[in-house]
Motif scaffolding. Structure first.
Motif, PDB file in Angstrom:
ATOM      1  N   TYR A  60       0.836  -1.205   0.000  1.00 26.57           N
ATOM      2  CA  TYR A  60       0.000   0.000   0.000  1.00 26.57           C
ATOM      3  C   TYR A  60       0.870   1.254   0.000  1.00 26.57           C
ATOM      4  N   THR A  61       0.325   2.293  -0.584  1.00 26.48           N
ATOM      5  CA  THR A  61       0.962   3.585  -0.415  1.00 26.48           C
ATOM      6  C   THR A  61       0.733   4.040   1.023  1.00 26.48           C
ATOM      7  N   ASP A  62       1.647   4.832   1.543  1.00 30.16           N
ATOM      8  CA  ASP A  62       1.614   5.185   2.965  1.00 30.16           C
ATOM      9  C   ASP A  62       0.303   5.848   3.386  1.00 30.16           C
ATOM     10  N   SER A  63      -0.258   6.652   2.516  1.00 31.80           N
ATOM     11  CA  SER A  63      -1.434   7.439   2.910  1.00 31.80           C
ATOM     12  C   SER A  63      -2.685   6.605   3.139  1.00 31.80           C
ATOM     13  N   VAL A  64      -2.698   5.354   2.692  1.00 27.38           N
ATOM     14  CA  VAL A  64      -3.894   4.524   2.871  1.00 27.38           C
ATOM     15  C   VAL A  64      -3.655   3.333   3.795  1.00 27.38           C
ATOM     16  N   LYS A  65      -2.434   3.154   4.250  1.00 24.75           N
ATOM     17  CA  LYS A  65      -2.127   2.020   5.135  1.00 24.75           C
ATOM     18  C   LYS A  65      -2.994   2.077   6.387  1.00 24.75           C
ATOM     19  N   GLY A  66      -3.561   0.940   6.746  1.00 21.14           N
ATOM     20  CA  GLY A  66      -4.412   0.872   7.919  1.00 21.14           C
ATOM     21  C   GLY A  66      -5.852   1.257   7.654  1.00 21.14           C
ATOM     22  N   ARG A  67      -6.135   1.820   6.489  1.00 16.99           N
ATOM     23  CA  ARG A  67      -7.496   2.219   6.141  1.00 16.99           C
ATOM     24  C   ARG A  67      -8.051   1.421   4.958  1.00 16.99           C
ATOM     25  N   PHE A  68      -7.211   1.109   3.996  1.00 22.23           N
ATOM     26  CA  PHE A  68      -7.638   0.385   2.798  1.00 22.23           C
ATOM     27  C   PHE A  68      -7.116  -1.047   2.841  1.00 22.23           C
ATOM     28  N   THR A  69      -7.886  -1.953   2.243  1.00 22.44           N
ATOM     29  CA  THR A  69      -7.473  -3.341   2.125  1.00 22.44           C
ATOM     30  C   THR A  69      -7.738  -3.826   0.709  1.00 22.44           C
ATOM     31  N   ILE A  70      -6.691  -4.321   0.070  1.00 16.11           N
ATOM     32  CA  ILE A  70      -6.838  -4.905  -1.266  1.00 16.11           C
ATOM     33  C   ILE A  70      -6.937  -6.421  -1.124  1.00 16.11           C
ATOM     34  N   SER A  71      -7.800  -7.026  -1.919  1.00 14.03           N
ATOM     35  CA  SER A  71      -7.936  -8.475  -1.878  1.00 14.03           C
ATOM     36  C   SER A  71      -8.416  -8.963  -3.230  1.00 14.03           C
ATOM     37  N   ARG A  72      -8.310 -10.264  -3.436  1.00 11.07           N
ATOM     38  CA  ARG A  72      -8.734 -10.853  -4.702  1.00 11.07           C
ATOM     39  C   ARG A  72      -9.270 -12.251  -4.467  1.00 11.07           C
ATOM     40  N   ASP A  73     -10.131 -12.669  -5.370  1.00 12.31           N
ATOM     41  CA  ASP A  73     -10.641 -14.040  -5.383  1.00 12.31           C
ATOM     42  C   ASP A  73     -10.433 -14.557  -6.795  1.00 12.31           C
ATOM     43  N   ASN A  74      -9.443 -15.410  -6.956  1.00 13.31           N
ATOM     44  CA  ASN A  74      -9.112 -15.885  -8.307  1.00 13.31           C
ATOM     45  C   ASN A  74     -10.219 -16.769  -8.895  1.00 13.31           C
ATOM     46  N   ALA A  75     -10.973 -17.412  -8.049  1.00  9.09           N
ATOM     47  CA  ALA A  75     -12.075 -18.245  -8.548  1.00  9.09           C
ATOM     48  C   ALA A  75     -13.213 -17.395  -9.109  1.00  9.09           C
ATOM     49  N   LYS A  76     -13.308 -16.147  -8.635  1.00 13.28           N
ATOM     50  CA  LYS A  76     -14.374 -15.253  -9.082  1.00 13.28           C
ATOM     51  C   LYS A  76     -13.865 -14.176 -10.044  1.00 13.28           C
ATOM     52  N   ASN A  77     -12.578 -14.232 -10.366  1.00 14.04           N
ATOM     53  CA  ASN A  77     -11.984 -13.237 -11.263  1.00 14.04           C
ATOM     54  C   ASN A  77     -12.233 -11.808 -10.781  1.00 14.04           C
ATOM     55  N   THR A  78     -12.159 -11.622  -9.489  1.00 10.44           N
ATOM     56  CA  THR A  78     -12.551 -10.340  -8.903  1.00 10.44           C
ATOM     57  C   THR A  78     -11.475  -9.800  -7.968  1.00 10.44           C
ATOM     58  N   LEU A  79     -11.291  -8.496  -8.062  1.00  9.72           N
ATOM     59  CA  LEU A  79     -10.397  -7.734  -7.207  1.00  9.72           C
ATOM     60  C   LEU A  79     -11.240  -6.742  -6.421  1.00  9.72           C
TER      61      LEU A  79
END
Length: 127
Positions: A60-79
């Motif tokens: 993460y970029t510093d300004s969003v650490k602790g507030r944003f979460t990125i995740s993915r589900d490869n079975a659903k082709n979704t980010l």
């Protein structure tokens, strides 16, 4: 070719939350490194978050650490990008991006490393 379609943007008050989604098609999703970028009016596109092909590694970029979460589900082709404690300075068009350079543990923070982009979704945070 990879097609990316974002959704989930909108207008929210400061300290609120939004969840952005990006659905990919056209290529094996698990072979793509993925990222989120944003572009505020009059500014350059900037890196927000990245996730490796397996989903185990994130950055993460510093300004969003602790507030944003990125995740993915490869079975659903979704980010996804879960955004909490939003601030007015988070206001921007958010883009998901896909890179063909998928190596274990490797993530990319610059636009040049990404090959495909979505159309963007507007996030507006009011104070």
């Amino acid at each position: 070719q990879v097609q990316l379609v974002e959704s989930g943007g909108g207008l929210v008050q400061a300290e609120g939350s939004l969840r952005l989604s990006c659905v990919a098609s056209g290529r094996t999703f698990s072979r793509l490194s993925m990222g989120w970028f944003r572009q505020a009016s009059g500014k350059e596109r900037e890196f927000v978050a990245a996730v490796g092909w397996s989903g185990s590694n994130t950055y993460y970029t510093d300004s969003v650490k602790g507030r944003f979460t990125i995740s993915r589900d490869n079975a659903k082709n979704t980010l996804w990008l879960q955004m909490n404690a939003l601030k007015p300075e988070d206001t921007a068009v958010y883009y998901c991006a896909a890179s063909l350079y998928a190596f274990p543990g490797v993530m990319f923070t610059t636009t040049e490393r990404y090959h495909y982009w979505g159309q963007g979704t507007q996030v507006t945070v009011s104070s």
